[in-house]
Enzyme design. Structure first.
Site, PDB file in Angstrom:
ATOM      1  N   THR A   1      -7.105  -7.045   6.279  1.00 24.33           N
ATOM      2  CA  THR A   1      -6.718  -5.913   7.133  1.00 24.33           C
ATOM      3  C   THR A   1      -7.452  -5.993   8.471  1.00 24.33           C
ATOM      4  OG1 THR A   1      -6.376  -4.630   5.162  1.00 24.33           O
ATOM      5  CG2 THR A   1      -6.560  -3.395   7.186  1.00 24.33           C
TER       6      THR A   1
ATOM      7  N   ASN B   1     -13.732  -3.448  -2.558  1.00 23.31           N
ATOM      8  CA  ASN B   1     -13.638  -3.198  -1.117  1.00 23.31           C
ATOM      9  C   ASN B   1     -13.632  -1.686  -0.878  1.00 23.31           C
ATOM     10  OD1 ASN B   1     -12.997  -3.074   1.565  1.00 23.31           O
ATOM     11  ND2 ASN B   1     -11.072  -4.207   1.410  1.00 23.31           N
TER      12      ASN B   1
ATOM     13  N   SER C   1      -9.978  -0.685   0.638  1.00 20.97           N
ATOM     14  CA  SER C   1      -9.001  -1.632   0.103  1.00 20.97           C
ATOM     15  C   SER C   1      -7.576  -1.119   0.325  1.00 20.97           C
ATOM     16  CB  SER C   1      -9.268  -1.802  -1.391  1.00 20.97           C
ATOM     17  OG  SER C   1      -8.362  -2.721  -1.912  1.00 20.97           O
ATOM     18  N   SER C   2      -6.717  -2.025   0.816  1.00 22.01           N
ATOM     19  CA  SER C   2      -5.319  -1.636   1.043  1.00 22.01           C
ATOM     20  C   SER C   2      -4.650  -1.574  -0.322  1.00 22.01           C
ATOM     21  CB  SER C   2      -4.606  -2.675   1.900  1.00 22.01           C
ATOM     22  OG  SER C   2      -5.406  -3.041   2.984  1.00 22.01           O
TER      23      SER C   2
ATOM     24  N   GLY D   1      -4.682  -8.302  -1.582  1.00 22.73           N
ATOM     25  CA  GLY D   1      -5.130  -9.646  -1.982  1.00 22.73           C
ATOM     26  C   GLY D   1      -5.049  -9.852  -3.487  1.00 22.73           C
TER      27      GLY D   1
HETATM   28  N1  LIG Z   1     -14.276  -9.932  10.968  1.00 27.92           N
HETATM   29  C1  LIG Z   1     -15.014  -9.011  10.379  1.00 27.92           C
HETATM   30  N2  LIG Z   1     -16.124  -8.575  10.981  1.00 27.92           N
HETATM   31  C2  LIG Z   1     -16.894  -7.615  10.412  1.00 27.92           C
HETATM   32  N3  LIG Z   1     -16.635  -7.063   9.220  1.00 27.92           N
HETATM   33  C3  LIG Z   1     -15.528  -7.459   8.553  1.00 27.92           C
HETATM   34  C4  LIG Z   1     -14.654  -8.448   9.119  1.00 27.92           C
HETATM   35  N4  LIG Z   1     -13.649  -8.620   8.242  1.00 27.92           N
HETATM   36  C5  LIG Z   1     -13.893  -7.798   7.192  1.00 27.92           C
HETATM   37  N5  LIG Z   1     -15.014  -7.091   7.379  1.00 27.92           N
HETATM   38  C6  LIG Z   1     -15.602  -6.103   6.465  1.00 27.92           C
HETATM   39  O1  LIG Z   1     -15.050  -6.276   5.194  1.00 27.92           O
HETATM   40  C7  LIG Z   1     -14.420  -5.094   4.726  1.00 27.92           C
HETATM   41  C8  LIG Z   1     -13.168  -5.423   3.943  1.00 27.92           C
HETATM   42  O2  LIG Z   1     -12.192  -5.974   4.795  1.00 27.92           O
HETATM   43  P1  LIG Z   1     -10.659  -5.680   4.613  1.00 27.92           P
HETATM   44  O3  LIG Z   1     -10.430  -4.270   4.335  1.00 27.92           O
HETATM   45  O4  LIG Z   1     -10.009  -6.266   5.803  1.00 27.92           O
HETATM   46  O5  LIG Z   1     -10.316  -6.499   3.357  1.00 27.92           O
HETATM   47  P2  LIG Z   1      -8.894  -6.815   2.790  1.00 27.92           P
HETATM   48  O6  LIG Z   1      -8.795  -8.289   2.697  1.00 27.92           O
HETATM   49  O7  LIG Z   1      -7.878  -6.124   3.571  1.00 27.92           O
HETATM   50  O8  LIG Z   1      -8.977  -6.198   1.345  1.00 27.92           O
HETATM   51  P3  LIG Z   1      -7.854  -5.532   0.498  1.00 27.92           P
HETATM   52  O9  LIG Z   1      -7.005  -6.614  -0.053  1.00 27.92           O
HETATM   53  O10 LIG Z   1      -8.602  -4.830  -0.548  1.00 27.92           O
HETATM   54  O11 LIG Z   1      -7.139  -4.634   1.383  1.00 27.92           O
HETATM   55  C9  LIG Z   1     -14.112  -4.300   5.963  1.00 27.92           C
HETATM   56  O12 LIG Z   1     -14.118  -2.941   5.674  1.00 27.92           O
HETATM   57  C10 LIG Z   1     -15.257  -4.692   6.875  1.00 27.92           C
HETATM   58  O13 LIG Z   1     -16.387  -3.896   6.614  1.00 27.92           O
HETATM   59 MG   LIG Z   2      -6.639  -4.632   3.260  1.00 25.93          MG
END
Ligand SMILES: Nc1ncnc2c1ncn2[C@@H]1O[C@H](COP(=O)(O)OP(=O)(O)OP(=O)(O)O)[C@@H](O)[C@H]1O
Ligand SMILES: [Mg+2]
Length: 1137
Positions: free
Chosen positions: A112, A157, A160-161, A387
């Site tokens: 995300t 997470n 989490s989406s 994911g």
């Molecule tokens: N590039 C980045 N820089 C800093 N922090 C990050 C970065 N990418 C992810 N994070 C941290 O990791 C956390 C989880 O990321 P994210 O919500 O994008 O995961 P996701 O892959 O979408 O998970 P899900 O499948 O559960 O939705 C974010 O809330 C953030 O705190």
């Molecule tokens: Mg997500």
């Protein structure tokens, strides 16, 4: 000049895994770790970006970074998500290719975040403008809204989406965003009613309770305390680093930007509140006669509040929780619900309500962000789907999510391979097949229409009879037993009979990303996704417009007895559509990796990363990429980078870049089969060769640096030397110049001295000579002057003498002439005297002679006769002349001819007088009787006032009119007219002076032959009538005023009222007429006229002295009357100019 950089510069480890040498899982992980430790979270595999979640904010997303990566080639800078976003955006804008950005990775890996980074980068680099910025802002602000409603804290997470999201951003031909379309995939709605331990419900519930104002909460009938709501798990209600209250404000703000109306926002919050209320409704059993249990609501308060919020009739909903109506064709059967069925119905309603609300939100956002123009547009799709998940307890949702990831992996494999293959064909390079794991077989296990797990689940759900999760598992056990990726304890596959890690009610699938154990419980239910019709109908009956819209099937008019499609088939269909959509676009991959399970920064758990590297197939990805050729690069940048390695290409290669590269490679000790030449790129088989080239380049650069240094130093020294030399020449030139100047000055001054001496001597000599010459000249001049003087004097003397002589002659001549003239004059005078004397004598003599001769003819008195005759003639002539020169007949003409002879003086004057009298007589004789009377009056006036009163002269020219008021004709005076019988001699308006205040009152003054009448000016009423007989005298002043006093005879009848002091503009006329009336009457004496500046007036009681004083004019020329005291009235008469 722009400095060309490359990914290969300053690399930490290798920036592109393709260059990894040797390629092994260890080296792969080592490289990732090395880069991760140095904050390099991005690494490439060719054009695929691997992103490691740093779990902390890094300073690599600043606007400067955006500028750095903007319009740069993909391999030009160190790996970054911006490079991928830029590449995708530019090929969309410049090459008109639709793009999709596929972000994959397990939960918490940063998908995300990555999708938001891509969107923000594109927003930063694409066009600007008021409209475009609004579109961008709306697209970006859709994220917080969807995250609030669709994200939740899970054990993996914190954000989490819990839904899949695919967003198409649409651009116009310039690359400016026009709008977007969001598709959502299967929200994990079971979370609404139950959350696993350590997890939370969707963020919005917590945000609403923490962030909404007291007022809002009151309106929504909510309490801020989380513990009051059954649907909210308490163990993770507060998440570290998440500020729910602030997030609530952000969400509201984002909704506003996206375009939600205030009432829409309110409706959405009401629905959220309703879900919370729904969770609090509890049921209790109530025994029925037929020994069955029927559910009843325990405490109706929450139900009541929920019904109020949604505008539902309480009894309708209450009934829907107690009964269930089953309609089949023509029959309608109503059965009671027991407690567990009631709870099931409640939860189903809550889940449906929330998931439908979520879908409505997506539709509403789409309405706002949809492109306003129908023009053709390019599309960039961003896929952020949940994911791959492996939980302790995996159910239907995980199965669906993992299926989706499976499909994505497949499309990744397909497209990567296809792209690779296409590039080889495009470049004319031979393609060598490579081995990799294709997960198509797993996809088939799940989605096969005949014997796929989803198909079987649907079959079970639709089958008549008792259907349970166990029957479904049985079915799987029979049909999928042989499948190599399906594992179950009860399957016929004897391999798992004794596998205790596999419980009886579970099955396991070997996904590409690992084995996942699914508990079959709930599969049938969740796939059915049943909501009792009674409930949807109850919802439809609501007055709340949004809730009505969300349950259209509740409309009794549209009763549909067909079963709705199952959740599994719906999901399969939408994933199918998504895959087809993605295949039409140019893919760009971001593979997210989670470095540890603790959500901690700086922690790199090798086993976890290794697992992800494996299931993401990253090694295979590298292998595919390196199949045949590990590295490729277009000829131009390749030549530019390595041209210093060959003398023929250094420093400049004039021919085509490809030939240059070939020359370069031939020149280097590289085996010919190590490189291959494509149409636009060079392909390098082994990374070793590339590193060899890099090493040679590095060395060469060092040598070049030394050479440049050497040349620079030489140049610097030489420049310094040349500078010194030049300076020395300048200095010596200056010195020489200075010395020569000094010498020259000395010689010059000596020369000047000598020269001056010589010049002095010569000058003096010359001076002497000149002086001598001058003296000689002066002497000559003096002599000549003297001589000329002498000559001149002599001449003068001669001339003077001559002049004297001439003058003397003139004088003598003049004297002589004078003498002659005087003599002549005397002579002429004498002669004239003599001639006169002669003439006189002659006349006398002639007279004498005539007298002597004629004496005898005259009588003695003839002389007298002649005299008389002469006189007569003269007189005759005088009178005739007078007759012809008679003056005009006007009596006022003063002309009279002049007298011709002095002796006629007396006669002449007498004649003038006579003529004047005659002329006057003639004039008078022309008068009528009236005019005569007028003149007589005037004459009388002159007698009375001439030289006596100053007012008189101004009256002379004004004719006496008498009746100024036309009393007989004017109907206004009819009354007065009838009162006065006699002939009116004078009628005028006068001022009667009031003794008390010395002010005047206007009165009509009538004079008849016998009376003086005073009457009111307005009414014509007679105020006083005085017989003229009673009038003693009239007093007037000498001044230029119109005051007069009518004095009455003492003792007369009229005298009782006292005298009258009047003023009139026609004083002269009034008095004259008064006087004349006396003269004509036989019965009375003439009235006396006293002219004096001080007279007494006998008013009714007192005598008052009226005194006239001449004053300087002040405020106009009007006469004013002032009462000084009881006895004295002063009349101030201004002097007229
Ligand atoms: N590039 C980045 N820089 C800093 N922090 C990050 C970065 N990418 C992810 N994070 C941290 O990791 C956390 C989880 O990321 P994210 O919500 O994008 O995961 P996701 O892959 O979408 O998970 P899900 O499948 O559960 O939705 C974010 O809330 C953030 O705190
Ligand atoms: Mg997500």
């Amino acid at each position: 000049m722009e400095v060309k950089t490359s990914l290969l510069d300053n690399m930490i480890g290798v920036g592109d895994m393709v260059l990894l040498e040797p390629l092994s899982e260890e080296s792969f992980l080592e490289n990732l770790k090395n880069r991760f430790d140095h904050n390099e979270i991005y690494t490439y595999i060719g054009s695929v970006v691997i992103s490691m979640n740093p779990y902390r904010s890094l300073p690599i997303y600043t606007p400067d970074k955006v500028e750095e990566y903007r319009n740069r080639n993909f391999y030009e800078l160190s790996p970054h998500i911006y490079a991928l976003a830029d590449e995708a955006y530019r090929s969309l804008r410049d090459q008109d290719k639709d793009q999709c950005i596929l972000i994959t990775g397990e939960s918490g890996a940063g998908k995300t975040e990555a999708s938001k980074l891509v969107m923000s980068y594109v927003a930063a680099v694409c066009g600007k403008g008021q409209e475009v910025n609004k579109v961008k802002e709306q697209l970006l602000q859709s994220n917080p809204v969807l995250e609030a409603f669709g994200n939740a804290k899970t054990v993996r997470n914190d954000n989490s989406s819990r839904f899949g999201k695919y967003m198409d951003i649409e651009f116009d031909f310039k690359g400016d965003p026009l709008g977007g379309v969001i598709s959502n995939y299967l929200l994990e709605k079971s979370r609404v009613v139950k959350q696993p331990r350590g997890e939370r419900n969707f963020h919005i519930f917590y945000q609403l309770l923490s962030g909404a104002s007291d007022d809002t909460l009151k309106k929504l009938k909510l309490d801020r305390d989380f513990s009051k709501y059954n649907y909210l798990s308490l163990d993770s209600a507060v998440v570290n680093g998440l500020d729910d209250a602030a997030s609530f404000r952000t969400v509201r703000n984002a909704m506003q930007i996206v375009g939600f109306m205030e009432d829409e926002m309110q409706s959405v919050l009401q629905l959220v509140a309703a879900v919370l209320k729904l969770g609090n409704i509890e049921f209790k059993p109530e025994s029925r006669n037929n020994s069955t249990d029927e559910s009843r609501i325990k405490d109706k308060n929450d139900l009541k509040e929920m019904c109020e919020l949604l505008g539902i009739e309480q009894s309708v909903l209450e009934r829907a929780f107690s009964y269930r109506t089953v309609e089949a064709k023509l029959e309608k059967v109503s059965t009671t619900l027991n407690v567990s069925q009631a709870y099931y119905a409640r939860d189903a309603l809550a889940k449906n309500l929330y998931s439908r609300l979520f879908s409505w939100l997506v539709t509403r956002i789409n309405e706002s962000i949809k492109a306003q123009t129908k023009a053709r547009h390019k599309v960039m799709g961003v896929l952020d789907i949940y994911g791959f998940e492996i939980f302790e307890d995996n159910s239907f949702e995980q199965f669906i999510i993992n299926y989706c990831n499976e499909k994505l992996q497949q499309i990744f494999i397909e497209l990567t391979l296809r792209e690779e293959q296409e590039e080889y064909i495009r470049e004319g390079i031979e393609w060598t097949n490579i081995e990799y794991f294709n997960n198509a077989i797993i996809c088939d296990l799940i989605e096969n229409n005949q014997n796929g797990i989803l198909a079987m689940l649907d079959e079970e759900c639709l089958r008549p009879g008792t259907v349970t999760d166990e029957t479904f598992l049985d079915k799987l056990n029979t049909i999928c037993a042989e499948h190599q990726h399906f594992e179950s304890r009860l399957s016929k596959n004897s391999k798992f009979l004794n596998d205790h890690s596999l419980p009886h009610n579970c099955f396991r699938i070997q996904h590409y990303a690992g084995k996942v154990l699914y508990r079959s419980e709930g599969f049938v239910d969740k796939n059915n996704d049943l909501l009792y019709r009674d409930l949807s109908q109850a919802m439809y009956k609501a007055t709340h417009s949004l809730i009505k819209e969300l349950f259209p099937e509740g409309n009794p008019a549209k009763v549909n007895l067909k079963r709705p499609p199952t959740a599994g088939s719906q999901f399969k269909a939408s994933v199918g559509t998504l895959m087809r959509n993605l295949q039409t676009k140019n893919p760009n991959y971001i593979r997210c990796i989670k470095p540890n399970d603790k959500k901690a920064a700086h922690v790199f758990t090798e086993s976890l990363v290794c697992h992800q590297v494996r299931y993401l197939g990253l090694m295979e990805n590298v292998r595919v990429r390196r199949a045949g050729y590990a590295f490729r690069q277009p000829y131009e940048p390749c030549l530019e980078r390595y041209k210093m390695l060959c003398k023929r290409t250094w420093p400049h290669w004039r021919g085509p870049a490809r030939e240059g590269v070939e020359t370069l490679m031939v020149d280097l000790p590289i085996p010919t089969d190590e490189v291959s030449y494509g149409r636009s790129k060079i392909f390098i088989r082994n990374p070793r060769t590339l590193f060899f080239l890099e090493e040679r380049r590095r060395q060469c650069l060092q040598d070049l640096a030394t050479l440049i240094q050497k040349i620079y130093r030489g140049w610097k020294c030489r420049t310094h030397f040349l500078l010194l030399k030049k300076s020395q020449i300048v200095v010596s030139a200056w010195y020489r110049r200075f010395a020569q100047q000094k010498k020259y000055q000395k010689i010059k001054s000596s020369t000047t001295v000598v020269q001056s001496y010589i010049r002095g001597w010569q000058a003096r000599k010359l001076l002497r000579e000149l002086k001598y010459q001058k003296r000689c000249k002066e002497a000559v001049t003096t002599i000549a002057a003297y001589w000329h003087g002498t000559q001149a004097r002599m001449e003068l003397r001669r001339l003077k003498q001559e002049a004297r002589n001439k003058r003397a002659v003139t004088v003598i001549w003049a004297y002589w002439q004078g003498t002659k003239a005087r003599r002549e004059l005397r002579r002429l005078k004498e002669e004239a005297r003599r001639k006169h004397a002669v003439a006189v004598i002659w006349a006398y003599w002639q007279g004498l002679k005539v007298r002597r001769e004629y004496r005898k003819f005259f009588r003695a008195n003839a002389g007298k006769k002649i005299y008389d005759f002469t006189i007569q003639r003269i007189m005759q002539k005088y009178f005739l002349g007078l007759k012809n020169n008679m003056p005009p007949m006007s009596p006022i003409d003063k002309n009279w001819p002049a007298r011709p002879y002095r002796f006629l003086d007396g006669v002449h004057k007498e004649l003038q007088r006579i003529f004047h009298l005659w002329r006057c007589k003639k004039y008078r004789s022309k008068f009528t009787e009236e005019k005569k009377a007028v003149y007589e009056e005037k004459l009388e006036a002159s007698k009375l006032f001439k030289d006596k009163k100053a007012l008189y002269p101004s009256s002379v020219s004004k004719p006496f009119k008498g009746d100024y008021l036309e009393i007989r004709k004017n109907p206004k005076y009819q009354k007065l007219n009838s009162a006065v019988e006699e002939k009116v001699l004078l009628a005028d308006v006068v001022n009667k002076i009031n003794r008390a205040n010395s002010k005047g009152t206007a009165r009509i003054f009538l004079l008849t032959k016998k009376n003086v009448v005073l009457a009111d000016q307005k009414t014509g009423q007679v105020k006083a009538s005085v017989p003229l007989l009673d009038l003693a005298s009239v007093s007037v002043s000498t001044k230029n005023d119109g005051f007069f006093a009518l004095k009455l005879k003492a003792g007369s009848a009229s005298a009782t009222k006292g005298d009258f002091l009047l003023s009139s503009d026609h004083l002269i006329e009034i008095i004259t007429k008064l006087h004349r009336s006396g003269a004509t009457a036989a019965d009375r004496e003439q009235i006396n006229i006293d002219i004096s500046d001080e007279f007494l007036v006998q008013f009714k009681h007192d005598k008052v002295c009226v005194k006239f004083i001449q004053v300087a004019p002040k405020n106009g020329n009007s006469v004013s009357c002032k009462r000084k005291n009881n006895r004295l009235l002063e009349v101030l008469v201004p002097t007229t100019a």
